[in-house]
Scaffold this motif. Sequence first.
Motif, short mmCIF file in Angstrom:
data_model
loop_
_atom_site.label_atom_id
_atom_site.label_comp_id
_atom_site.label_asym_id
_atom_site.label_seq_id
_atom_site.Cartn_x
_atom_site.Cartn_y
_atom_site.Cartn_z
N LEU A 46 0.83 -1.19 0.00
CA LEU A 46 0.00 0.00 0.00
C LEU A 46 0.87 1.25 0.00
O LEU A 46 1.97 1.25 0.57
N THR A 47 0.37 2.31 -0.58
CA THR A 47 1.09 3.58 -0.62
C THR A 47 0.77 4.40 0.63
O THR A 47 -0.16 4.07 1.39
N ASP A 48 1.51 5.48 0.81
CA ASP A 48 1.27 6.43 1.89
C ASP A 48 -0.17 6.91 1.89
O ASP A 48 -0.83 6.93 2.93
N ALA A 49 -0.64 7.32 0.72
CA ALA A 49 -2.00 7.87 0.61
C ALA A 49 -3.04 6.83 1.00
O ALA A 49 -4.02 7.16 1.70
N GLU A 50 -2.85 5.58 0.58
CA GLU A 50 -3.81 4.53 0.91
C GLU A 50 -3.84 4.25 2.41
O GLU A 50 -4.90 4.12 3.00
N ILE A 54 -6.87 4.67 5.08
CA ILE A 54 -7.33 3.54 5.89
C ILE A 54 -7.34 3.90 7.37
O ILE A 54 -8.28 3.60 8.10
N LEU A 55 -6.27 4.57 7.82
CA LEU A 55 -6.13 4.91 9.24
C LEU A 55 -6.79 6.23 9.61
O LEU A 55 -6.84 6.60 10.77
N SER A 56 -7.27 6.96 8.61
CA SER A 56 -7.88 8.28 8.82
C SER A 56 -6.93 9.23 9.52
O SER A 56 -7.27 9.91 10.49
N ARG A 69 8.94 4.58 14.82
CA ARG A 69 8.91 3.13 14.59
C ARG A 69 7.62 2.51 15.13
O ARG A 69 7.60 1.40 15.66
N GLN A 70 6.50 3.23 14.97
CA GLN A 70 5.20 2.72 15.40
C GLN A 70 4.51 1.95 14.26
O GLN A 70 3.51 1.30 14.50
N ILE A 71 5.05 2.06 13.06
CA ILE A 71 4.45 1.43 11.91
C ILE A 71 5.56 0.84 11.04
O ILE A 71 6.61 1.47 10.86
N ALA A 72 5.35 -0.38 10.56
CA ALA A 72 6.34 -1.03 9.70
C ALA A 72 6.20 -0.47 8.28
O ALA A 72 5.09 -0.19 7.83
N PHE A 73 7.33 -0.31 7.62
CA PHE A 73 7.29 0.23 6.26
C PHE A 73 8.50 -0.22 5.46
O PHE A 73 9.48 -0.69 6.01
N ILE A 87 -0.12 -3.57 8.43
CA ILE A 87 -1.12 -2.58 8.85
C ILE A 87 -2.24 -3.29 9.62
O ILE A 87 -2.67 -2.82 10.68
N GLU A 88 -2.68 -4.44 9.12
CA GLU A 88 -3.73 -5.21 9.81
C GLU A 88 -3.26 -5.63 11.20
O GLU A 88 -4.00 -5.51 12.18
N ARG A 89 -2.00 -6.11 11.31
CA ARG A 89 -1.46 -6.52 12.61
C ARG A 89 -1.39 -5.34 13.57
O ARG A 89 -1.72 -5.47 14.75
#
Length: 101
Positions: A46-50, A54-56, A69-73, A87-89
Amino acid sequence: MEEYENVLTLHDETIVQALSTLRRASHKAEQLMNGYRPVLNGERLLTDAEVAEILSVSRRTLQEYRNNRQIAFIELRGKTLYRESDIERMLERNYRKAIPQ
């Protein structure tokens, strides 16, 4: 005059149906292409925009999540991508059940 009896025009039912079918197929192909996401080992990226949608959250907030480091990328040549499963995890990890009243 007989040679012109078999000439098809845009008003002939056969042509009208063929053009209608082509328009529908073109519309479906466009929908498929708009929904296409690159896959890495069967994983949707998924891209940044997507992810922001999703997370609003804003894309700036995503930057803060990455910095902390709160989100894997994945960062590849200046492009930031996210594994859908990561993102789901993250959402599951941070899920809080409502307290019954």
